[in-house]
Design a protein around this motif. Sequence first.
Motif, PDB file in Angstrom:
ATOM      1  N   TRP A  52       3.449   8.237  -3.330  1.00  0.00           N
ATOM      2  CA  TRP A  52       3.815   8.556  -4.710  1.00  0.00           C
ATOM      3  C   TRP A  52       4.928   9.598  -4.703  1.00  0.00           C
ATOM      4  N   PHE A  53       5.877   9.433  -5.567  1.00  0.00           N
ATOM      5  CA  PHE A  53       7.017  10.332  -5.734  1.00  0.00           C
ATOM      6  C   PHE A  53       7.993  10.315  -4.560  1.00  0.00           C
ATOM      7  N   MET A  54       7.765   9.464  -3.574  1.00  0.00           N
ATOM      8  CA  MET A  54       8.695   9.388  -2.450  1.00  0.00           C
ATOM      9  C   MET A  54       9.885   8.518  -2.823  1.00  0.00           C
ATOM     10  N   LYS A  55      10.980   8.737  -2.150  1.00  0.00           N
ATOM     11  CA  LYS A  55      12.210   8.017  -2.438  1.00  0.00           C
ATOM     12  C   LYS A  55      12.556   7.000  -1.348  1.00  0.00           C
ATOM     13  N   ILE A  56      11.839   7.052  -0.228  1.00  0.00           N
ATOM     14  CA  ILE A  56      12.158   6.206   0.920  1.00  0.00           C
ATOM     15  C   ILE A  56      10.902   5.553   1.482  1.00  0.00           C
ATOM     16  N   PRO A  57      11.031   4.379   2.104  1.00  0.00           N
ATOM     17  CA  PRO A  57       9.897   3.800   2.822  1.00  0.00           C
ATOM     18  C   PRO A  57       9.719   4.513   4.166  1.00  0.00           C
ATOM     19  N   ILE A  58       8.507   4.501   4.679  1.00  0.00           N
ATOM     20  CA  ILE A  58       8.209   5.140   5.965  1.00  0.00           C
ATOM     21  C   ILE A  58       7.319   4.241   6.801  1.00  0.00           C
ATOM     22  N   ASP A  59       7.278   4.505   8.093  1.00  0.00           N
ATOM     23  CA  ASP A  59       6.293   3.905   8.983  1.00  0.00           C
ATOM     24  C   ASP A  59       5.156   4.914   9.138  1.00  0.00           C
ATOM     25  N   VAL A  60       3.934   4.397   9.267  1.00  0.00           N
ATOM     26  CA  VAL A  60       2.754   5.252   9.316  1.00  0.00           C
ATOM     27  C   VAL A  60       1.913   4.887  10.536  1.00  0.00           C
ATOM     28  N   VAL A  61       1.487   5.917  11.278  1.00  0.00           N
ATOM     29  CA  VAL A  61       0.628   5.723  12.446  1.00  0.00           C
ATOM     30  C   VAL A  61      -0.658   6.507  12.211  1.00  0.00           C
ATOM     31  N   CYS A  74       4.083  -0.580   8.724  1.00  0.00           N
ATOM     32  CA  CYS A  74       5.543  -0.563   8.773  1.00  0.00           C
ATOM     33  C   CYS A  74       6.110  -0.642   7.358  1.00  0.00           C
ATOM     34  N   SER A  75       7.140   0.138   7.121  1.00  0.00           N
ATOM     35  CA  SER A  75       7.892   0.088   5.863  1.00  0.00           C
ATOM     36  C   SER A  75       7.011   0.225   4.624  1.00  0.00           C
ATOM     37  N   LEU A  76       6.155   1.236   4.623  1.00  0.00           N
ATOM     38  CA  LEU A  76       5.337   1.504   3.439  1.00  0.00           C
ATOM     39  C   LEU A  76       6.267   2.021   2.346  1.00  0.00           C
ATOM     40  N   ALA A  77       6.393   1.257   1.282  1.00  0.00           N
ATOM     41  CA  ALA A  77       7.347   1.546   0.207  1.00  0.00           C
ATOM     42  C   ALA A  77       6.885   2.712  -0.664  1.00  0.00           C
ATOM     43  N   ALA A  95      10.101   7.722  10.530  1.00  0.00           N
ATOM     44  CA  ALA A  95      11.203   7.000   9.896  1.00  0.00           C
ATOM     45  C   ALA A  95      10.898   5.502   9.876  1.00  0.00           C
ATOM     46  N   GLU A  96      11.344   4.851   8.834  1.00  0.00           N
ATOM     47  CA  GLU A  96      11.168   3.400   8.728  1.00  0.00           C
ATOM     48  C   GLU A  96      11.806   2.723   9.947  1.00  0.00           C
ATOM     49  N   GLY A  97      11.075   1.798  10.541  1.00  0.00           N
ATOM     50  CA  GLY A  97      11.559   1.061  11.699  1.00  0.00           C
ATOM     51  C   GLY A  97      11.115   1.629  13.032  1.00  0.00           C
TER      52      GLY A  97
END
Length: 114
Positions: A52-61, A74-77, A95-97
């Motif tokens: 929420w409130f983020m501006k970029i997608p991210i990868d999550v582990v 991957c690429s959580l919007a 970072a995404e990717g």
Amino acid sequence: MKVIRKDNGQLIANDVRRAETFWSRLRGLTFTKAVNEQSGLYLSPCRSIHTWFMKIPIDVVYLDAEDVVVATECSLAPWKMGMHAKGAKKVVELAEGKVTAEKIQPGQQWLLEA
């Protein structure tokens, strides 16, 4: 902090910020405009996240108590809820990717060095 794969010494990221208080975990990467390839955020304790409130997608582990990868996303919007990974106790946002590029998979043991 540095994040290293224990089995082969592969450096995943060398500039990971810690978020270990309620407020730092709540803020997370909110309002961040970019995450570079060597940066990230380590959240502990943490079982799931939101963007929420983020501006970029991210990868999550998602990691268990022994720093073993239990799941990845991957690429959580932006404006999404992350999964509820069984056994997760900690989360590293990258970072995404990054998950694909570094071939991060469940079962890998990580070292988290200050």
